[in-house]
Each structure stands twice: as C-alpha cells, then as structure tokens.
Design an enzyme around this catalytic site. Structure first.
Site, PDB file in Angstrom:
ATOM      1  N   GLY A   1     -53.939  17.621 -16.062  1.00 37.89           N
ATOM      2  CA  GLY A   1     -53.409  16.442 -16.729  1.00 37.89           C
ATOM      3  C   GLY A   1     -54.056  16.238 -18.078  1.00 37.89           C
ATOM      4  N   ALA A   2     -53.454  15.343 -18.882  1.00 34.96           N
ATOM      5  CA  ALA A   2     -53.992  15.105 -20.223  1.00 34.96           C
ATOM      6  C   ALA A   2     -53.830  13.648 -20.649  1.00 34.96           C
ATOM      7  CB  ALA A   2     -53.302  16.026 -21.226  1.00 34.96           C
TER       8      ALA A   2
ATOM      9  N   TYR B   1     -53.970   7.819  -5.110  1.00 34.02           N
ATOM     10  CA  TYR B   1     -54.432   7.167  -3.880  1.00 34.02           C
ATOM     11  C   TYR B   1     -53.310   6.525  -3.068  1.00 34.02           C
ATOM     12  CZ  TYR B   1     -54.400   2.734  -6.566  1.00 34.02           C
ATOM     13  OH  TYR B   1     -54.040   1.653  -7.329  1.00 34.02           O
TER      14      TYR B   1
ATOM     15  N   LYS C   1     -53.229   1.398 -20.556  1.00 32.88           N
ATOM     16  CA  LYS C   1     -54.653   1.694 -20.708  1.00 32.88           C
ATOM     17  C   LYS C   1     -55.039   2.029 -22.150  1.00 32.88           C
ATOM     18  CE  LYS C   1     -55.665   3.008 -15.955  1.00 32.88           C
ATOM     19  NZ  LYS C   1     -56.393   3.946 -15.069  1.00 32.88           N
TER      20      LYS C   1
ATOM     21  N   ASN D   1     -59.568   0.260 -18.552  1.00 35.81           N
ATOM     22  CA  ASN D   1     -58.975  -0.185 -17.286  1.00 35.81           C
ATOM     23  C   ASN D   1     -59.527  -1.535 -16.852  1.00 35.81           C
ATOM     24  OD1 ASN D   1     -61.578   0.565 -16.274  1.00 35.81           O
ATOM     25  ND2 ASN D   1     -60.660   0.906 -14.247  1.00 35.81           N
TER      26      ASN D   1
ATOM     27  N   GLY E   1     -54.707   9.260 -19.727  1.00 36.49           N
ATOM     28  CA  GLY E   1     -55.895   8.423 -19.663  1.00 36.49           C
ATOM     29  C   GLY E   1     -56.802   8.755 -18.500  1.00 36.49           C
TER      30      GLY E   1
ATOM     31  N   ASP F   1     -63.016   3.701 -14.455  1.00 34.44           N
ATOM     32  CA  ASP F   1     -62.387   4.859 -13.801  1.00 34.44           C
ATOM     33  C   ASP F   1     -63.346   6.041 -13.742  1.00 34.44           C
ATOM     34  OD1 ASP F   1     -59.933   3.705 -13.202  1.00 34.44           O
ATOM     35  OD2 ASP F   1     -58.999   4.328 -15.076  1.00 34.44           O
TER      36      ASP F   1
END
Length: 461
Positions: A324-325, A410, A268, A289, A327, A304
């Site tokens: 998180g850090a 997902y 990405k 993306n 993409g 996204d």
C-alpha cells in the site's frame, strides 16, 4: 460543582482557584499547599533536601487523599505527568487548563522562591518544560483558558460562566445538529447526540468526541470510547461526524464544541490544513488520526504508527514489506523504520509507492517483486479484505512459514490474508491488535488516562 485547575506555575491556578471557590461557595484545595503542610517544609526545601522524586511521591499521596464532592482544586504544574494523578483528578470533575505565554509566565514567577527543574536560564526552562508538558496538559483538560492578559477575577468569572452554561451557545449547537441530522448516520446515533447537545436537562459540561470520516457508520469507536468514559468516570460522549466534505465536518466540530476526534478515511490528510498544530510524528507520516480541540486551537497527532509498532517490537531490524501507499502505509513505514527494519513499499500503482518511499528514504518495487524480496515481516496497509471485500493482496503461494503477516484491516478480524497466512504456517497479527493499541494511545490523548491495551481488547470482545 467540582473543578480542577491544571497548568504551568505562573498561570494563576491558586489565586483563580480561591476566587472560584468563593464564587461557588465550595471548599478550595491547593495540592502544593497541602504538601507543604503535611511535610512541614516548603516545596523549595523538599526539593533541596529530598529531591524531585520524593516531592512527586508526596504529591501522589496528597492527590489520592483529596475528598470527593464539590470543590475547587489547584494542582502543581507537573502533577498531570503522572497518569495515576490524572485518573484521580478527572473522576467526577471538570478540568480547566490555565495557559499563558512564556513572557507572562516568566514575569509572574521571576521573583518567586521555587526550585529550578533544569540548569537552564529561567526563560529557557519555561520553554523546555512547556514543550515537554504540552501534550499532557492538553490531554488532561476539558477546557482551556488563556490567562496571559486577564487578571484572576476575569479568569474565575470566565470559568464560572463555562461551569454554568458551557462554552458555546445553544444557537451554535442547533446549527451543528442540523448538519448531523442530515448526515446519514443512524437514527439511534442522532437521538443520542441530540439528547447530549439539546435535550431537556442537558449537562453543558459533557465533552463531546467523535469519529470523523465518510462513511463512518461502521466504526466501533463510539461503543468503545463511551464504555471507557463510563468506566473512568469521565463526563464525555462519543459520536459520529460524517460528511463528504472535510470543511463541513470541521465547521460542525466548532459548532458543537467538539473536544476531540478520531480521524479516518478519507480525511487523514485532508484535515491537516485546518489544524493549528501538528506533532512531529503526524508531520513525518503526513497523516492525522487524532485531533484535540482546546481553547480555540486544534492539535493533530497520529497514534496509528504506535498501534503498528507495538505488536512488531520483537522483530527489530527484520526485512519488511509494506503493501500500500496511503496514510496507513505511511504510518507503517514510520513504525517499521523506528524499529530499524529494512523497508520496501509495494503498491499496485508504482508511482505512489515511489512517492512514499522517497519521503522516508526506503526502497520501493512493484507487487510482482514480493517473492524476490523474501521479507520476514509483511504489513498489509491496503483496504483489500475489508468487509465486504473478500480478496487478498497476496496469493497463497507467496506466503510461507517463518513470515510475520500483520493485516491492518480489522473488519473482519479474520481476513482472507490472515487465513492464508495461517494455512502457510506464518505467524499472524490481526487488525484488532493495531486498533486496540492505537485506541489506548488515542484515549490517553483525549483524557490523559492510561488504559492497558488488554483492557480495551476485553471491552471489544
């Protein structure tokens, strides 16, 4: 043969369309001329007396009335701004976008009697309208042809060659297939793409799309997008491009004349230097993306963040935490800030959280600060919980009733984090919600066709 010509006025659609129809001995339909004939007024008069809204209504009616079968169709410059028009025009057709630079367009239309759509000087109007319409033009097209220094005869012959044999040579297709065969994707996937690119009786007008990643054999995108192409009668096929090196993936994309790509881990960010254009959202997020290829150029965007923003729209101005850090976390922060939320980035590696928060001007903290922050919205943008991982980025005691927990993972839909959140009485939003919404936005980027997220969700069940 059914070809549709779209593009800004002055790019040559009418003259090229007449020549192309003559070469192929098929009927020619000019939607602007059809509107004038049915209204018994010129387009200038329709705009002056009834306004643009009435003109667009007449345009929709004319496009809906176009007969099926072999034909060449030239459309008005703004026709593709209406998703209904795009859907009708794409059915069973190959769509060509005719492009030209702004100076050439101004020179060609300067003395024509057409209504102004803005109060700007002509050159400024052309610049502004092209900027507004660019994404719609690129999405609705199968092929892009630059007419800046070509006459109508040259353009019509170029389109005829594409219609007769595609846009790339068999040698390049075979070179791309050699890499695909050795990429580690399944035999069934290889067989299907080989049939599309190299099989006996191959339709060289079939446009190819793919998921780019390493690995990407787990992706559900091929099944979903191929179903969508079939339902909306778009002559396209979606496959997988897998390699540890982004350079190899990009080269294969060129060899097989890839029309568009979904980009996943780990590309990405890595794909950005290879792109010719980056839209505002992708540039701000720092991740792509979605890629569209047309006319030898590549255009990167990010859907996204739309998949994250949609399910959280009702929680505007909430206090939010992003876990998180990477993409996905950047897309989440961008989406939450668009909803005016107060965002804090938490990450196992504090330095990465600090770096991401600095880009967006938001707060950051270590994971241990979660309870003290008391967030109303929590977005998990880490891969923790993704099959085959069975862990959660948070502990059960950290979750409570009243929180909204959105897990971007997902696969599986019911992650350990989602189960814990349900048990705590929190509201949960599962990863497929994000996937469905971003896929709807991505399909529109690929085809210009607007699909309700509920329809995509039904296809995935």
């Amino acid at each position: 043969m059914r070809a549709v010509l779209i593009g800004f006025r002055g790019t040559g659609k009418t003259e090229v369309g007449r020549l192309l129809a003559h070469i192929n001995d098929v009927p020619f339909f000019d939607t602007d001329r059809m509107i004038e004939e049915s209204a018994e007024k010129t387009i200038y008069e329709i705009f002056a007396e009834q306004g643009e809204e009435e003109f667009r209504r007449k345009e929709r009616r004319v496009i809906a009335s176009l007969p099926e079968g072999d034909a060449v169709i030239a459309t008005g410059g703004g026709a593709i701004l209406d998703p209904g028009n795009v859907r009708k025009l794409r059915e069973g057709s190959t769509v060509f976008l005719l492009q030209a630079d702004e100076a050439a367009i101004e020179r060609r239309i300067r003395d024509t009697r057409r209504p102004s759509l803005t109060r700007l000087p002509l050159r400024d109007e052309i610049h502004e309208l092209l900027a507004v319409r660019r994404d719609a033009y690129l999405s609705a097209a199968d092929f892009c042809i630059d007419t800046t220094i070509k006459n109508a005869n040259e353009v019509s012959l170029e389109i005829h060659r594409v219609l007769s044999g595609g846009a790339v040579s068999w040698k390049r297709r075979e070179r791309g297939m050699e890499v695909i065969r050795a990429s580690g994707i399944g035999h069934e996937d290889i067989g299907e793409i080989e049939k599309v690119l190299m099989g006996e009786g191959t339709d060289t007008l079939t446009r190819v799309y793919a998921i780019m990643g390493y690995p990407c054999t787990h992706s559900k995108s091929p099944q979903l997008f191929n179903r969508l192409f079939s339902r909306y009668r778009v002559n396209a096929f979606y496959t997988r491009l897998q390699d540890p090196e982004i350079g190899t993936v990009v080269r294969v994309a060129g060899d097989i004349d890839l029309r568009g790509a979904s980009v996943t881990i780990p590309f990405k960010q890595a794909i950005i230097p290879s792109l010719d254009h980056l839209d505002r959202d992708a540039d701000a997020i720092g991740a792509v993306n979605t890629v569209v290829y047309c006319g030898g150029k590549s255009y990167g965007s990010n859907t996204d963040w739309l998949g994250i923003r949609g399910p959280l729209a009702e929680y505007r101005k909430a206090r939010a935490v992003v876990l998180g850090a990477g993409g996905a976390a950047a897309a989440a922060v961008y989406a939450l800030q668009d909803l005016e939320m107060e965002v804090t980035v938490l990450n196992r590696t504090p330095g990465r959280a600090e770096e991401l928060s600095a880009r967006f001007g938001c707060a950051h903290a270590p994971l241990s600060a979660f309870e003290a922050l008391d967030p109303g919205v929590v977005v998990n943008a880490t891969p923790v919980g993704m099959t085959p991982d069975h862990h959660s980025p948070l502990r059960p005691g950290q979750l409570k009733s009243g929180m909204v927990i959105f897990d971007l993972v997902y696969t599986p839909p019911e992650t350990p984090l989602i189960r814990m959140a349900r048990n705590a009485g929190a509201r949960v939003i599962q990863g497929p919600e994000m996937f469905v919404r971003q896929a709807a936005a991505q399909f529109r980027r690929f085809t210009g066709i607007q699909v309700p997220p509920a329809e995509i969700k039904e296809m995935m069940e």
